[in-house]
Design a protein around this motif. Structure first.
Motif, mmCIF file in Angstrom:
data_model
loop_
_atom_site.group_PDB
_atom_site.id
_atom_site.type_symbol
_atom_site.label_atom_id
_atom_site.label_comp_id
_atom_site.label_asym_id
_atom_site.label_seq_id
_atom_site.Cartn_x
_atom_site.Cartn_y
_atom_site.Cartn_z
ATOM 1 N N ALA A 107 11.174 27.656 -34.848
ATOM 2 C CA ALA A 107 11.120 26.255 -34.424
ATOM 3 C C ALA A 107 12.441 25.820 -33.823
ATOM 4 C CB ALA A 107 10.781 25.367 -35.630
ATOM 5 N N GLY A 108 12.361 24.846 -32.938
ATOM 6 C CA GLY A 108 13.560 24.232 -32.390
ATOM 7 C C GLY A 108 13.996 23.096 -33.315
ATOM 8 N N GLY A 109 15.287 22.997 -33.548
ATOM 9 C CA GLY A 109 15.799 21.952 -34.435
ATOM 10 C C GLY A 109 15.942 20.630 -33.690
ATOM 11 N N TYR A 186 9.055 24.847 -22.686
ATOM 12 C CA TYR A 186 9.806 24.123 -23.703
ATOM 13 C C TYR A 186 9.838 22.649 -23.316
ATOM 14 C CZ TYR A 186 11.318 28.546 -25.779
ATOM 15 O OH TYR A 186 11.343 29.764 -26.395
ATOM 16 N N GLU A 187 10.295 21.835 -24.240
ATOM 17 C CA GLU A 187 10.258 20.393 -24.040
ATOM 18 C C GLU A 187 11.413 19.945 -23.128
ATOM 19 O OE1 GLU A 187 10.601 21.974 -27.153
ATOM 20 O OE2 GLU A 187 8.419 22.205 -27.041
ATOM 21 N N THR A 188 11.279 18.731 -22.631
ATOM 22 C CA THR A 188 12.408 18.136 -21.919
ATOM 23 C C THR A 188 13.278 17.396 -22.941
ATOM 24 O OG1 THR A 188 11.276 16.040 -21.569
ATOM 25 C CG2 THR A 188 10.965 17.748 -19.875
ATOM 26 N N MET A 202 11.626 19.209 -36.559
ATOM 27 C CA MET A 202 11.628 20.511 -35.860
ATOM 28 C C MET A 202 10.344 20.635 -35.063
ATOM 29 S SD MET A 202 11.544 21.747 -39.543
ATOM 30 C CE MET A 202 10.131 21.716 -40.650
ATOM 31 N N ILE A 203 10.383 21.539 -34.078
ATOM 32 C CA ILE A 203 9.261 21.611 -33.134
ATOM 33 C C ILE A 203 8.874 23.057 -32.831
ATOM 34 C CG2 ILE A 203 10.854 21.482 -31.141
ATOM 35 C CD1 ILE A 203 8.514 19.747 -29.830
ATOM 36 N N GLY A 204 7.565 23.264 -32.650
ATOM 37 C CA GLY A 204 7.093 24.597 -32.272
ATOM 38 C C GLY A 204 5.713 24.536 -31.651
ATOM 39 N N MET A 205 5.211 25.713 -31.269
ATOM 40 C CA MET A 205 3.946 25.797 -30.524
ATOM 41 C C MET A 205 2.850 26.471 -31.337
ATOM 42 S SD MET A 205 5.606 27.073 -26.957
ATOM 43 C CE MET A 205 7.114 26.330 -26.321
ATOM 44 N N SER A 206 2.946 26.383 -32.664
ATOM 45 C CA SER A 206 1.945 27.078 -33.483
ATOM 46 C C SER A 206 1.617 26.253 -34.715
ATOM 47 C CB SER A 206 2.491 28.449 -33.907
ATOM 48 O OG SER A 206 3.559 28.300 -34.806
ATOM 49 N N THR A 228 15.438 28.450 -34.814
ATOM 50 C CA THR A 228 15.987 29.514 -33.968
ATOM 51 C C THR A 228 16.930 28.971 -32.900
ATOM 52 O OG1 THR A 228 13.978 29.336 -32.669
ATOM 53 C CG2 THR A 228 14.067 31.115 -34.277
ATOM 54 N N ASN A 229 16.806 27.687 -32.630
ATOM 55 C CA ASN A 229 17.611 27.076 -31.553
ATOM 56 C C ASN A 229 17.623 25.579 -31.792
ATOM 57 O OD1 ASN A 229 14.620 27.500 -30.670
ATOM 58 N ND2 ASN A 229 15.308 25.714 -29.514
ATOM 59 N N MET A 230 18.569 24.906 -31.220
ATOM 60 C CA MET A 230 18.492 23.450 -31.236
ATOM 61 C C MET A 230 17.564 23.056 -30.085
ATOM 62 S SD MET A 230 20.019 22.899 -33.902
ATOM 63 C CE MET A 230 19.811 21.121 -33.970
ATOM 64 N N ALA A 231 16.699 22.066 -30.317
ATOM 65 C CA ALA A 231 15.704 21.672 -29.317
ATOM 66 C C ALA A 231 16.401 21.158 -28.051
ATOM 67 C CB ALA A 231 14.790 20.604 -29.902
ATOM 68 N N ALA A 232 15.637 21.076 -26.963
ATOM 69 C CA ALA A 232 16.196 20.744 -25.646
ATOM 70 C C ALA A 232 17.037 19.458 -25.687
ATOM 71 C CB ALA A 232 15.056 20.580 -24.645
ATOM 72 N N THR A 238 20.695 25.638 -21.904
ATOM 73 C CA THR A 238 19.269 25.860 -21.651
ATOM 74 C C THR A 238 18.674 26.742 -22.751
ATOM 75 O OG1 THR A 238 19.832 27.730 -20.250
ATOM 76 C CG2 THR A 238 19.506 25.615 -19.145
ATOM 77 N N LEU A 239 17.317 26.824 -22.779
ATOM 78 C CA LEU A 239 16.628 27.601 -23.815
ATOM 79 C C LEU A 239 15.933 28.811 -23.208
ATOM 80 C CD1 LEU A 239 14.662 24.852 -25.780
ATOM 81 C CD2 LEU A 239 16.886 25.825 -26.277
ATOM 82 N N THR A 240 15.970 29.928 -23.939
ATOM 83 C CA THR A 240 15.183 31.084 -23.507
ATOM 84 C C THR A 240 14.413 31.643 -24.703
ATOM 85 O OG1 THR A 240 16.863 32.751 -24.022
ATOM 86 C CG2 THR A 240 16.959 31.751 -21.826
ATOM 87 N N GLU A 243 16.372 34.159 -26.771
ATOM 88 C CA GLU A 243 17.289 33.554 -27.740
ATOM 89 C C GLU A 243 16.526 33.214 -29.033
ATOM 90 O OE1 GLU A 243 18.453 29.813 -26.084
ATOM 91 O OE2 GLU A 243 19.267 29.041 -27.956
ATOM 92 N N VAL A 244 15.295 32.723 -28.873
ATOM 93 C CA VAL A 244 14.478 32.343 -30.033
ATOM 94 C C VAL A 244 14.169 33.579 -30.878
ATOM 95 C CG1 VAL A 244 12.150 31.552 -30.667
ATOM 96 C CG2 VAL A 244 13.479 30.291 -28.960
ATOM 97 N N ILE A 245 13.752 34.658 -30.223
ATOM 98 C CA ILE A 245 13.380 35.874 -30.967
ATOM 99 C C ILE A 245 14.621 36.515 -31.585
ATOM 100 C CG2 ILE A 245 12.433 38.213 -30.696
ATOM 101 C CD1 ILE A 245 10.432 36.936 -28.703
HETATM 102 N N1 HPA Z 1 10.417 24.235 -28.780
HETATM 103 C C1 HPA Z 1 9.153 24.639 -28.971
HETATM 104 N N2 HPA Z 1 8.847 25.741 -29.635
HETATM 105 C C2 HPA Z 1 9.849 26.472 -30.135
HETATM 106 C C3 HPA Z 1 11.192 26.104 -29.967
HETATM 107 C C4 HPA Z 1 11.491 24.922 -29.247
HETATM 108 O O1 HPA Z 1 12.649 24.525 -29.059
HETATM 109 N N3 HPA Z 1 11.941 27.053 -30.593
HETATM 110 C C5 HPA Z 1 11.084 27.953 -31.115
HETATM 111 N N4 HPA Z 1 9.811 27.605 -30.843
#
Ligand code: HPA
Length: 267
Positions: A107-109, A186-188, A202-206, A228-232, A238-240, A243-245
């Motif tokens: 999830a993104g923080g 990913y989000e804006t 926190m945010i995710g797609m599942s 796994t990352n700080m949210a956008a 930027t996010l990849t 980086e999350v994995i």
């Molecule tokens: N956004 C959405 N899904 C995610 C993120 C995020 O920042 N990080 C890991 N899954």
């Protein structure tokens, strides 16, 4: 033969718990005793997982004196699957006789005090996918038409797990609200600002569709997010997906010992 009959024919006992492993969190799959692997493509009616970091197999084995069934790779709506498809394995778990489920995710923080690498218990969920796996005719033998979601994640189980974690690791995990979006973009930064105002940590797609079905059919759920990352927009970068994995892999040793402890002591 259907999926649950096929799986039961292989594992021959009802597991104490099922665990869904999120992106980058598959290390646990290699650390359970006497593992029996069942590729999804062998199982009648099962889909295949296409997301990066999602292997696509069930693994049955022991964690201490408990038996666990792991989903090493899950399904997402962004892959093109329907919410009901995504949650189909949860119904199979119930047919096998499983009553406890640990869902994990990357999830993104959104909460600014979180850091990449943090593990957070999910106390509640916001379904921002605006889709529901229970849409359509309801089978009353499975669960009610309008299932309660006021305790979507078991407070009792979470509190018990956090006590054990505190005793063994010195501090309990943080507890937060997960917002689930469809992705796959990913989000804006503006969306993340809005989600923070809505109460998301926190945010995710599942996760959300699996948890709705689990509640519908009476499976108790414990949820863990790996930040796994700080949210956008939280940081000026930027996010990849890599980086999350990668962040999931970095935290995986702690994640494995934590989940093992939870299974051994609370399942
Ligand atoms: N956004 C959405 N899904 C995610 C993120 C995020 O920042 N990080 C890991 N899954």
């Amino acid at each position: 033969m259907n999926a649950s009959e096929y799986i039961l024919g292989k594992i021959k006992a009802v597991p104490d718990v099922a665990i869904i492993l999120g992106s980058g969190l598959s290390r646990l799959a290699g650390e359970i005793d006497n593992p029996l692997r069942i590729p999804y493509k062998e199982i009648p009616g099962f889909l295949s997982s296409t997301a990066p970091g999602h292997v696509g197999e069930l693994i049955y084995g022991s964690i201490g004196d408990k038996k666990a069934l792991l989903m090493n790779g899950r399904f997402h709506t962004y892959e093109g699957y329907s919410p009901a498809d995504v949650a189909f394995p949860i119904k199979v778990m119930k047919q096998i006789g499983i009553n406890k489920l640990i869902v994990t995710n990357a999830a993104g923080g959104i909460k600014t005090s979180y850091n990449p690498g943090d593990l957070v218990f999910i106390k509640d969920i916001i379904n921002f996918s605006f889709r529901n796996p229970l849409r359509g005719p309801n089978d009353e033998s499975e669960g009610p038409r309008f299932p309660d979601m006021s305790q979507a994640f078991s407070k009792e189980w979470m509190e018990k797990a956090n006590e054990v974690i505190k005793d063994n690791f010195g501090a309990p995990l943080e507890v937060g609200t997960y917002i689930s979006v469809l992705g796959p973009s990913y989000e804006t930064p503006a969306e993340i600002k809005m989600f923070r105002k809505l109460g998301a940590d926190m945010i995710g797609m599942s996760t959300v569709h699996e948890v709705i079905v689990a509640n519908h059919i009476g499976i108790e759920v414990l949820g863990i997010s790996c930040i796994t990352n700080m949210a956008a927009g939280v940081l000026d970068q930027t996010l990849t997906a890599e980086e999350v994995i990668e962040a999931g892999r970095r935290v995986s040793e702690r994640f494995v010992s934590l989940v093992k402890l939870i299974v051994e002591r609370t399942c």
